[in-house]
Design an enzyme around this catalytic site. Structure first.
Site: not given
Ligand code: C5P
Length: 232
Positions: A32, A61, A211
């Protein structure tokens, strides 16, 4: 529809991102690319990652008038990405225009996914800032239905909403779910989380994991653990 683990490459630059992907040697995880990386590195980063054989979810988005979104989607589609997204709040007309723009001359197109309500929006801001009086759950399912009606392929949602989205929009309507953590892992700023195994149980189609993989001591092991829990 193929289930998969998508790694959120939330890095600020091209070198850092490519160095991270180099660790995966022969493996080609679905990647992504978000706004930060795209706006800092431009379309080149998409081309480079695609050239290395990865599938790409371009998470920009979009939300603008239908004509602008349609023309922008045509540009994104020409980059040979596999998935992209927009805000369902742009209306059904905007979503239909986006699909038209995204469809290539040969009839193929990337998957088009809608953001319903951002998970950072709570019921209070829905009521007070956006003046939407209905319960969040109802709003999310309505936006998902609008996206389905417009011909889109699915929505980004919390894994906690995946089951209900499938009940509302059918099992073939895709759920792309961030908010995934290993059991006992650090939640960070995510509030409503599930493990990859739980996300599988509730029927998520794609999990987006940042992460827990990018900050792991061994990102390749963490990615493989995700695949095992989610796919096996
Ligand atoms: O690091 P982590 O696993 O929290 O990353 C989640 C990813 O998904 C990030 O790129 C975040 O911007 C994205 N995201 C999210 N929640 C949403 C939409 C997108 O965490 N509702």
């Amino acid at each position: 529809m193929g289930k998969d683990v998508i790694i959120a490459c939330d890095f600020s630059g091209k070198d850092e991102t490519l160095a991270f992907l180099d660790k995966f040697s022969g493996k080609k995880p679905y990647v992504k690319i978000g706004m930060e990386l795209f706006y800092s590195s431009g379309p080149d980063i998409v081309k480079e990652i695609k050239k290395r054989g990865h599938k790409i979810f371009l998470d920009l988005k979009l939300h603008d008038i239908p004509n602008t979104v349609k023309k922008t989607m045509a540009v994104l589609s020409s980059m040979d990405i596999d998935m992209c997204n927009l805000h369902a709040a742009g209306t059904v007309r905007m979503m239909k225009a986006a699909l038209e723009g995204l469809t290539r001359p040969d009839g193929t197109r990337p998957l088009l996914i809608a953001v319903t309500q951002l998970t950072s929006t709570d019921q209070q801001s829905l009521n007070e800032d956006l003046l939407i009086e209905r319960p969040m759950d109802e709003v999310v399912m309505h936006y998902a239905s609008c996206a389905k009606g417009a011909g889109l392929d699915g929505v980004v949602c919390s894994p906690l909403e995946a089951k209900k989205v499938h009940e509302t929009c059918g099992k073939n309507f895709l759920t792309i779910t961030p908010g995934v953590r290993f059991a006992g892992g650090d939640a960070g700023d995510q509030k409503r989380i599930m493990t990859p195994a739980q996300a599988k149980e509730v029927g998520s189609d794609y999990i987006v994991v940042g992460r827990p993989i990018t900050a792991a001591e061994n990102p390749v092991d963490a990615y493989e653990r995700c695949l095992e829990e989610f796919l096996d």
